[in-house]
Structure formats: C-alpha cells, structure tokens
Design a protein around this motif. Sequence first.
Motif, PDB file in Angstrom:
ATOM      1  N   LEU A 122      60.722   8.744  35.070  1.00 44.41           N
ATOM      2  CA  LEU A 122      59.656   8.349  36.000  1.00 44.41           C
ATOM      3  C   LEU A 122      59.879   6.926  36.504  1.00 44.41           C
ATOM      4  CD1 LEU A 122      56.522   9.835  34.175  1.00 44.41           C
ATOM      5  CD2 LEU A 122      57.491  10.615  36.341  1.00 44.41           C
ATOM      6  N   LEU A 123      60.290   6.054  35.592  1.00 45.66           N
ATOM      7  CA  LEU A 123      60.579   4.673  35.990  1.00 45.66           C
ATOM      8  C   LEU A 123      61.706   4.637  37.014  1.00 45.66           C
ATOM      9  CD1 LEU A 123      60.147   1.595  35.452  1.00 45.66           C
ATOM     10  CD2 LEU A 123      61.963   1.793  33.743  1.00 45.66           C
ATOM     11  N   GLY A 124      62.777   5.398  36.747  1.00 43.32           N
ATOM     12  CA  GLY A 124      63.891   5.449  37.676  1.00 43.32           C
ATOM     13  C   GLY A 124      63.490   6.025  39.021  1.00 43.32           C
ATOM     14  N   ALA A 125      62.627   7.038  39.001  1.00 41.95           N
ATOM     15  CA  ALA A 125      62.159   7.650  40.250  1.00 41.95           C
ATOM     16  C   ALA A 125      61.355   6.656  41.079  1.00 41.95           C
ATOM     17  CB  ALA A 125      61.320   8.885  39.937  1.00 41.95           C
ATOM     18  N   LEU A 126      60.550   5.829  40.418  1.00 43.49           N
ATOM     19  CA  LEU A 126      59.774   4.815  41.136  1.00 43.49           C
ATOM     20  C   LEU A 126      60.692   3.737  41.704  1.00 43.49           C
ATOM     21  CD1 LEU A 126      57.285   3.391  42.091  1.00 43.49           C
ATOM     22  CD2 LEU A 126      56.835   2.623  39.747  1.00 43.49           C
ATOM     23  N   PHE A 127      61.653   3.268  40.923  1.00 43.77           N
ATOM     24  CA  PHE A 127      62.600   2.274  41.416  1.00 43.77           C
ATOM     25  C   PHE A 127      63.405   2.828  42.595  1.00 43.77           C
ATOM     26  CE2 PHE A 127      63.132  -0.505  37.344  1.00 43.77           C
ATOM     27  CZ  PHE A 127      61.846  -0.979  37.528  1.00 43.77           C
ATOM     28  N   ALA A 128      63.718   4.135  42.555  1.00 40.01           N
ATOM     29  CA  ALA A 128      64.459   4.750  43.660  1.00 40.01           C
ATOM     30  C   ALA A 128      63.636   4.736  44.943  1.00 40.01           C
ATOM     31  CB  ALA A 128      64.850   6.175  43.298  1.00 40.01           C
ATOM     32  N   ALA A 129      62.330   4.990  44.838  1.00 37.84           N
ATOM     33  CA  ALA A 129      61.456   4.947  46.013  1.00 37.84           C
ATOM     34  C   ALA A 129      61.397   3.535  46.586  1.00 37.84           C
ATOM     35  CB  ALA A 129      60.060   5.436  45.645  1.00 37.84           C
ATOM     36  N   ILE A 130      61.339   2.537  45.697  1.00 35.30           N
ATOM     37  CA  ILE A 130      61.331   1.141  46.136  1.00 35.30           C
ATOM     38  C   ILE A 130      62.667   0.787  46.786  1.00 35.30           C
ATOM     39  CG2 ILE A 130      61.228  -1.260  45.348  1.00 35.30           C
ATOM     40  CD1 ILE A 130      59.299  -0.297  43.138  1.00 35.30           C
ATOM     41  N   GLY A 131      63.762   1.258  46.186  1.00 41.46           N
ATOM     42  CA  GLY A 131      65.088   0.980  46.725  1.00 41.46           C
ATOM     43  C   GLY A 131      65.287   1.585  48.104  1.00 41.46           C
ATOM     44  N   LEU A 132      64.778   2.796  48.298  1.00 40.82           N
ATOM     45  CA  LEU A 132      64.895   3.444  49.602  1.00 40.82           C
ATOM     46  C   LEU A 132      64.092   2.688  50.657  1.00 40.82           C
ATOM     47  CD1 LEU A 132      66.036   5.839  51.170  1.00 40.82           C
ATOM     48  CD2 LEU A 132      64.032   7.163  50.492  1.00 40.82           C
ATOM     49  N   PHE A 133      62.907   2.224  50.282  1.00 38.10           N
ATOM     50  CA  PHE A 133      62.098   1.419  51.193  1.00 38.10           C
ATOM     51  C   PHE A 133      62.847   0.143  51.585  1.00 38.10           C
ATOM     52  CE2 PHE A 133      59.272  -2.298  51.492  1.00 38.10           C
ATOM     53  CZ  PHE A 133      58.556  -1.969  52.632  1.00 38.10           C
ATOM     54  N   SER A 134      63.440  -0.525  50.600  1.00 38.76           N
ATOM     55  CA  SER A 134      64.162  -1.771  50.870  1.00 38.76           C
ATOM     56  C   SER A 134      65.364  -1.529  51.775  1.00 38.76           C
ATOM     57  CB  SER A 134      64.618  -2.401  49.547  1.00 38.76           C
ATOM     58  OG  SER A 134      63.515  -2.667  48.700  1.00 38.76           O
ATOM     59  N   SER A 135      66.053  -0.400  51.582  1.00 42.25           N
ATOM     60  CA  SER A 135      67.204  -0.065  52.405  1.00 42.25           C
ATOM     61  C   SER A 135      66.803   0.189  53.855  1.00 42.25           C
ATOM     62  CB  SER A 135      67.920   1.168  51.843  1.00 42.25           C
ATOM     63  OG  SER A 135      69.079   1.476  52.578  1.00 42.25           O
ATOM     64  N   ASN A 189      48.728   7.616  33.193  1.00 49.34           N
ATOM     65  CA  ASN A 189      50.085   7.110  33.391  1.00 49.34           C
ATOM     66  C   ASN A 189      50.847   7.944  34.421  1.00 49.34           C
ATOM     67  OD1 ASN A 189      49.692   5.117  31.382  1.00 49.34           O
ATOM     68  ND2 ASN A 189      50.180   6.594  29.794  1.00 49.34           N
ATOM     69  N   LEU A 190      50.675   9.250  34.363  1.00 52.86           N
ATOM     70  CA  LEU A 190      51.348  10.127  35.324  1.00 52.86           C
ATOM     71  C   LEU A 190      50.833   9.876  36.736  1.00 52.86           C
ATOM     72  CD1 LEU A 190      51.448  13.496  33.332  1.00 52.86           C
ATOM     73  CD2 LEU A 190      53.280  11.815  33.616  1.00 52.86           C
ATOM     74  N   PHE A 191      49.502   9.739  36.882  1.00 57.33           N
ATOM     75  CA  PHE A 191      48.922   9.453  38.193  1.00 57.33           C
ATOM     76  C   PHE A 191      49.450   8.130  38.741  1.00 57.33           C
ATOM     77  CE2 PHE A 191      44.991  12.185  37.154  1.00 57.33           C
ATOM     78  CZ  PHE A 191      45.595  13.289  37.737  1.00 57.33           C
ATOM     79  N   TYR A 192      49.624   7.149  37.862  1.00 53.48           N
ATOM     80  CA  TYR A 192      50.135   5.846  38.293  1.00 53.48           C
ATOM     81  C   TYR A 192      51.530   5.996  38.890  1.00 53.48           C
ATOM     82  CZ  TYR A 192      52.174   1.194  38.097  1.00 53.48           C
ATOM     83  OH  TYR A 192      52.810   0.021  38.428  1.00 53.48           O
ATOM     84  N   PHE A 193      52.430   6.634  38.141  1.00 52.79           N
ATOM     85  CA  PHE A 193      53.808   6.764  38.608  1.00 52.79           C
ATOM     86  C   PHE A 193      53.902   7.600  39.879  1.00 52.79           C
ATOM     87  CE2 PHE A 193      55.081   5.312  34.353  1.00 52.79           C
ATOM     88  CZ  PHE A 193      56.098   4.425  34.711  1.00 52.79           C
ATOM     89  N   PHE A 194      53.248   8.756  39.893  1.00 54.24           N
ATOM     90  CA  PHE A 194      53.315   9.610  41.076  1.00 54.24           C
ATOM     91  C   PHE A 194      52.651   8.939  42.274  1.00 54.24           C
ATOM     92  CE2 PHE A 194      53.643  13.232  37.905  1.00 54.24           C
ATOM     93  CZ  PHE A 194      55.008  13.410  38.130  1.00 54.24           C
TER      94      PHE A 194
END
Length: 240
Positions: free
Chosen positions: A144-157, A217-222
């Motif tokens: 879940l942490l990696g999935a959130l970082f990936a969403a942030i990374g895509l936004f930054s790109s 916690n799940l609601f936070y990540f999603f």
Amino acid sequence: MLSLFFKEVNAFFSNLAAYLITSIFLVALGLIVWVFPGTSVLDYGYADLDPLFSYTPFVFVFLIPAITMRMVAEEKRSGTWELLKTSPLRSHHIVLAKYFASLVLLFFTLLPTLIYYLSIVQLGDPVGNIDSAGFFGAYIGLLLLGALFAAIGLFSSSLTSNQIVAFVIAVFICFLLYGGLGALAALTTGEWAVFLEGMGISFHYEQIGRGVIVSENLFYFFGMILTWLVFTWILIGRHD
C-alpha cells in the motif's frame, strides 16, 4: 489502454537502468536485513523481519520516484506526448495505464524479498517459527505504501518534461508525507498534533505493520492514492 500498459512495462524491463535500480534496491535491503550491525536479523537471535519493514519505506522514497519519473516526463521530452494525447485514449485511461504499470513494476521489484521470509522460516528454531500472519500483514502495508508513492511519482512526472526534476519533486513529497508530518506533529500539541500525525503516512503504515489492518488505515491509503491520481488526471487533462 492495454497497449499503453504493456508499453510501459516493456520499456522498464528493456532499460538497463531499470535493472540497476532494482539491483541497488535489493542489495541495500539485503545489507540492512542481514549485514549492518544494529539492523541485521542475525544479531537479534529470533526470527523477525522488523528491519525489512522499518527501513524499506526510506528506500522506497528514492526507488519508486526512480521508477515513475520517466512515465510522463520522458513522453514530453521525446515528443510522443502530443501523439498520445491525440490518440483515442482519454486522460484517465492514460493515467490508469501508467499507474497500473508502475504497480506491476513495484510488485516485481518486491517479489525477490520473499526470499528473506523463506530464509527466516528455515533459520527459525524450530523451523517455521515465525509469525507468518504478522509478516504478510506488514507486507500488505508495504504494498500500500508503494502504491501511494507510485501515485505521487506519477503526479510529479506529469509536472515536467525533465526526469531529474520529476524525481526530486517526488522524493520531496514522499519524504514530507512519510516523515515530515510526523516530525511536525512531535513539535506541536493538541488537535494540531493529532491532525498532522493522522495525515502522515508513517502513522497508518506502522499500524498496518503491527498487524492492525482496520478500515481507517485502508481508507487513508486508498483515499490518498485516489487523490494523487485525480490530481494527475486534472493536470494532464487540461488541454483535452
């Protein structure tokens, strides 16, 4: 959309730098889990992989932006972005295809770390003396942490055509959300401290890492993943 998804996955695995990034990630984790004094599981005398889950987020802060930094920025730099935008794909199709590709790359990068679990299982006394439920619960938190970082990374790109700039922006945002808000919470008191701590990623990740997988916690990540994907969709869809 499926073609774009496979294009991103193939582009990653056909790039020598991708194998270099993955190798550095695995070597760094291997040193942390098995070699470095103070973090090596061999020093503890019992079957536990806490160092893996404690230090991997800080490796993720650099690894995942390195994976995602080229996904939109490289398209803009090479001139293929305009061709992609004029294709039948809508903005949300582009975002989802690239995001799901980043999740697949994340999964394949993490997959070899299961060797650490199998090793600890064999080193246990007796063999298999490990809290498997706790391990896989913490592993879910890591995904879940990696999935959130990936969403942030895509936004930054999607903000720039420069991969290095995209990487730096993603690292900054990931570090701020993971460790920065918790540090600010420690400097304040009262409702602000509770709010800042609750907004920080580390608070929810650490709860899941202890096996506390609750709806909050799940609601936070999603919710955070969806928020950053919507930001990306808005950003790249401005000229539709």
